[in-house]
Design a protein around this motif. Structure first.
Motif, PDB file in Angstrom:
ATOM      1  N   ASP A   1     -10.394  45.034  83.736  1.00 43.21           N
ATOM      2  CA  ASP A   1     -10.168  46.468  83.634  1.00 43.21           C
ATOM      3  C   ASP A   1      -8.682  46.786  83.783  1.00 43.21           C
ATOM      4  O   ASP A   1      -8.071  46.435  84.790  1.00 43.21           O
ATOM      5  CB  ASP A   1     -10.981  47.174  84.724  1.00 43.21           C
ATOM      6  CG  ASP A   1     -11.026  48.672  84.532  1.00 43.21           C
ATOM      7  OD1 ASP A   1     -10.257  49.201  83.704  1.00 43.21           O
ATOM      8  OD2 ASP A   1     -11.838  49.311  85.221  1.00 43.21           O
ATOM      9  N   PHE A   2      -8.135  47.460  82.784  1.00 45.60           N
ATOM     10  CA  PHE A   2      -6.726  47.842  82.846  1.00 45.60           C
ATOM     11  C   PHE A   2      -6.530  49.220  83.450  1.00 45.60           C
ATOM     12  O   PHE A   2      -5.462  49.792  83.357  1.00 45.60           O
ATOM     13  CB  PHE A   2      -6.081  47.754  81.454  1.00 45.60           C
ATOM     14  CG  PHE A   2      -5.614  46.370  81.167  1.00 45.60           C
ATOM     15  CD1 PHE A   2      -4.319  45.981  81.447  1.00 45.60           C
ATOM     16  CD2 PHE A   2      -6.489  45.423  80.669  1.00 45.60           C
ATOM     17  CE1 PHE A   2      -3.898  44.684  81.212  1.00 45.60           C
ATOM     18  CE2 PHE A   2      -6.080  44.131  80.426  1.00 45.60           C
ATOM     19  CZ  PHE A   2      -4.781  43.763  80.706  1.00 45.60           C
ATOM     20  N   ASN A   3      -7.559  49.739  84.113  1.00 43.54           N
ATOM     21  CA  ASN A   3      -7.416  50.948  84.917  1.00 43.54           C
ATOM     22  C   ASN A   3      -6.956  50.467  86.284  1.00 43.54           C
ATOM     23  O   ASN A   3      -7.704  49.842  87.011  1.00 43.54           O
ATOM     24  CB  ASN A   3      -8.765  51.670  85.006  1.00 43.54           C
ATOM     25  CG  ASN A   3      -8.736  52.810  86.008  1.00 43.54           C
ATOM     26  OD1 ASN A   3      -7.706  53.113  86.606  1.00 43.54           O
ATOM     27  ND2 ASN A   3      -9.888  53.420  86.198  1.00 43.54           N
ATOM     28  N   ARG A   4      -5.729  50.730  86.648  1.00 37.23           N
ATOM     29  CA  ARG A   4      -5.147  50.208  87.891  1.00 37.23           C
ATOM     30  C   ARG A   4      -5.986  50.535  89.126  1.00 37.23           C
ATOM     31  O   ARG A   4      -6.139  49.731  90.018  1.00 37.23           O
ATOM     32  CB  ARG A   4      -3.736  50.746  88.070  1.00 37.23           C
ATOM     33  CG  ARG A   4      -2.717  49.663  88.147  1.00 37.23           C
ATOM     34  CD  ARG A   4      -1.334  50.209  88.257  1.00 37.23           C
ATOM     35  NE  ARG A   4      -0.532  50.014  87.059  1.00 37.23           N
ATOM     36  CZ  ARG A   4      -0.199  48.844  86.571  1.00 37.23           C
ATOM     37  NH1 ARG A   4      -0.612  47.745  87.136  1.00 37.23           N
ATOM     38  NH2 ARG A   4       0.545  48.744  85.503  1.00 37.23           N
ATOM     39  N   ASP A   5      -6.568  51.748  89.156  1.00 32.66           N
ATOM     40  CA  ASP A   5      -7.366  52.145  90.316  1.00 32.66           C
ATOM     41  C   ASP A   5      -8.574  51.237  90.493  1.00 32.66           C
ATOM     42  O   ASP A   5      -8.914  50.840  91.590  1.00 32.66           O
ATOM     43  CB  ASP A   5      -7.843  53.595  90.174  1.00 32.66           C
ATOM     44  CG  ASP A   5      -6.674  54.575  90.191  1.00 32.66           C
ATOM     45  OD1 ASP A   5      -5.592  54.179  90.672  1.00 32.66           O
ATOM     46  OD2 ASP A   5      -6.842  55.703  89.721  1.00 32.66           O
ATOM     47  N   ALA A   6      -9.220  50.882  89.382  1.00 31.98           N
ATOM     48  CA  ALA A   6     -10.399  50.013  89.457  1.00 31.98           C
ATOM     49  C   ALA A   6     -10.001  48.615  89.919  1.00 31.98           C
ATOM     50  O   ALA A   6     -10.710  47.978  90.688  1.00 31.98           O
ATOM     51  CB  ALA A   6     -11.094  49.936  88.098  1.00 31.98           C
ATOM     52  N   ARG A   7      -8.837  48.133  89.445  1.00 32.30           N
ATOM     53  CA  ARG A   7      -8.378  46.799  89.863  1.00 32.30           C
ATOM     54  C   ARG A   7      -8.048  46.806  91.346  1.00 32.30           C
ATOM     55  O   ARG A   7      -8.325  45.852  92.048  1.00 32.30           O
ATOM     56  CB  ARG A   7      -7.154  46.375  89.051  1.00 32.30           C
ATOM     57  CG  ARG A   7      -7.501  45.856  87.688  1.00 32.30           C
ATOM     58  CD  ARG A   7      -6.697  44.641  87.296  1.00 32.30           C
ATOM     59  NE  ARG A   7      -5.288  44.773  87.520  1.00 32.30           N
ATOM     60  CZ  ARG A   7      -4.425  45.319  86.698  1.00 32.30           C
ATOM     61  NH1 ARG A   7      -4.841  45.854  85.580  1.00 32.30           N
ATOM     62  NH2 ARG A   7      -3.152  45.358  86.975  1.00 32.30           N
ATOM     63  N   ALA A   8      -7.458  47.901  91.842  1.00 37.98           N
ATOM     64  CA  ALA A   8      -7.093  47.976  93.252  1.00 37.98           C
ATOM     65  C   ALA A   8      -8.339  48.018  94.132  1.00 37.98           C
ATOM     66  O   ALA A   8      -8.337  47.505  95.246  1.00 37.98           O
ATOM     67  CB  ALA A   8      -6.218  49.207  93.508  1.00 37.98           C
ATOM     68  N   ALA A   9      -9.413  48.585  93.599  1.00 38.17           N
ATOM     69  CA  ALA A   9     -10.655  48.694  94.373  1.00 38.17           C
ATOM     70  C   ALA A   9     -11.295  47.327  94.590  1.00 38.17           C
ATOM     71  O   ALA A   9     -11.852  47.056  95.639  1.00 38.17           O
ATOM     72  CB  ALA A   9     -11.636  49.620  93.661  1.00 38.17           C
ATOM     73  N   GLY A  10     -11.200  46.453  93.574  1.00 33.23           N
ATOM     74  CA  GLY A  10     -11.738  45.095  93.720  1.00 33.23           C
ATOM     75  C   GLY A  10     -10.638  44.189  94.236  1.00 33.23           C
ATOM     76  O   GLY A  10      -9.588  44.651  94.662  1.00 33.23           O
ATOM     77  N   THR A  11     -10.871  42.891  94.199  1.00 31.06           N
ATOM     78  CA  THR A  11      -9.818  41.983  94.635  1.00 31.06           C
ATOM     79  C   THR A  11      -8.760  41.882  93.550  1.00 31.06           C
ATOM     80  O   THR A  11      -7.584  41.753  93.842  1.00 31.06           O
ATOM     81  CB  THR A  11     -10.375  40.573  94.924  1.00 31.06           C
ATOM     82  OG1 THR A  11     -10.886  40.037  93.699  1.00 31.06           O
ATOM     83  CG2 THR A  11     -11.473  40.615  95.959  1.00 31.06           C
ATOM     84  N   GLY A  12      -9.209  41.948  92.289  1.00 33.30           N
ATOM     85  CA  GLY A  12      -8.267  41.889  91.192  1.00 33.30           C
ATOM     86  C   GLY A  12      -7.733  40.498  90.912  1.00 33.30           C
ATOM     87  O   GLY A  12      -6.968  40.309  89.982  1.00 33.30           O
ATOM     88  N   GLU A  13      -8.136  39.492  91.706  1.00 35.17           N
ATOM     89  CA  GLU A  13      -7.572  38.143  91.544  1.00 35.17           C
ATOM     90  C   GLU A  13      -7.854  37.574  90.161  1.00 35.17           C
ATOM     91  O   GLU A  13      -6.944  37.151  89.458  1.00 35.17           O
ATOM     92  CB  GLU A  13      -8.119  37.204  92.622  1.00 35.17           C
ATOM     93  CG  GLU A  13      -7.533  35.812  92.505  1.00 35.17           C
ATOM     94  CD  GLU A  13      -8.241  34.784  93.377  1.00 35.17           C
ATOM     95  OE1 GLU A  13      -7.944  33.596  93.213  1.00 35.17           O
ATOM     96  OE2 GLU A  13      -9.087  35.180  94.201  1.00 35.17           O
ATOM     97  N   ALA A  14      -9.113  37.586  89.757  1.00 40.30           N
ATOM     98  CA  ALA A  14      -9.484  37.032  88.450  1.00 40.30           C
ATOM     99  C   ALA A  14      -8.808  37.824  87.330  1.00 40.30           C
ATOM    100  O   ALA A  14      -8.315  37.242  86.366  1.00 40.30           O
ATOM    101  CB  ALA A  14     -10.996  37.037  88.276  1.00 40.30           C
ATOM    102  N   GLU A  15      -8.787  39.156  87.481  1.00 37.20           N
ATOM    103  CA  GLU A  15      -8.148  39.993  86.471  1.00 37.20           C
ATOM    104  C   GLU A  15      -6.679  39.622  86.320  1.00 37.20           C
ATOM    105  O   GLU A  15      -6.167  39.498  85.212  1.00 37.20           O
ATOM    106  CB  GLU A  15      -8.273  41.479  86.832  1.00 37.20           C
ATOM    107  CG  GLU A  15      -9.687  42.026  86.678  1.00 37.20           C
ATOM    108  CD  GLU A  15     -10.537  41.888  87.935  1.00 37.20           C
ATOM    109  OE1 GLU A  15     -10.161  41.104  88.832  1.00 37.20           O
ATOM    110  OE2 GLU A  15     -11.579  42.553  88.002  1.00 37.20           O
TER     111      GLU A  15
END
Length: 168
Positions: A50-64
């Motif tokens: 997901d390139f929505n920064r807020d959604a990435r910040a909500a998860g760990t974002g590591e895989a992304e």
């Protein structure tokens, strides 16, 4: 919550989908939803980035972040003439497919099935996230999320067009 079935374990190809859940980017959002819908109807496990920064910040974002770095380093991220990221982008086993139209074309031609089953000898396999966000991990997360009738409940409400869910 939306109901969906578990992914089909016969589809062993890695499918990575770059998308946005940011509703303000209406065209990209809707195209990403169509990609997600087609893959879910086919019961294909995919790895959403997901390139929505807020959604990435909500998860760990590591895989992304790994996916983004890998695609950047390989020069595979698709951008427009003015350097904006084109969304959605679909990669199957590391090969750029395109967006929803190209995915639908592969499906209509009967090629998508062969590629997902890794039965196309000409298709090069170069996974973007080997060992991350796997179907096995997804199936493990699914355990305990089924009702008595066998239907699956997804708590992920990022693509719901309806208003907020009623409390349980």
């Amino acid at each position: 919550a939306p109901v969906r079935v578990s992914p089909d374990t016969r589809y062993i190809a890695e499918v990575v989908v770059l998308l946005t859940t940011l509703g303000a980017k209406r065209t990209e959002y809707n195209a990403g939803k169509r990609v997600k819908d087609l893959l879910e109807i086919k019961r294909v496990h995919f790895k959403p980035v997901d390139f929505n920064r807020d959604a990435r910040a909500a998860g760990t974002g590591e895989a992304e972040n790994v996916a983004i770095q890998t695609l950047l380093s390989q020069g595979k991220l698709q951008t427009s003439d003015d350097n904006d990221l084109i969304l959605p982008q679909i990669f199957i086993d590391g090969q750029y497919i395109g967006g929803i139209e190209e995915l639908q074309d592969l499906e209509d031609e009967g090629r998508l099935e062969v590629i997902l089953l890794r039965q196309d000898a000409r298709w090069q396999i170069d996974e973007i996230l080997p060992g991350m966000m796997t179907i096995e991990q997804r199936l493990q997360e699914d355990v305990g999320q089924y009702d008595d009738d066998g239907s699956y409940h997804d708590d992920d409400s990022e693509y719901q067009d309806e208003g907020p869910e009623a409390p349980p």
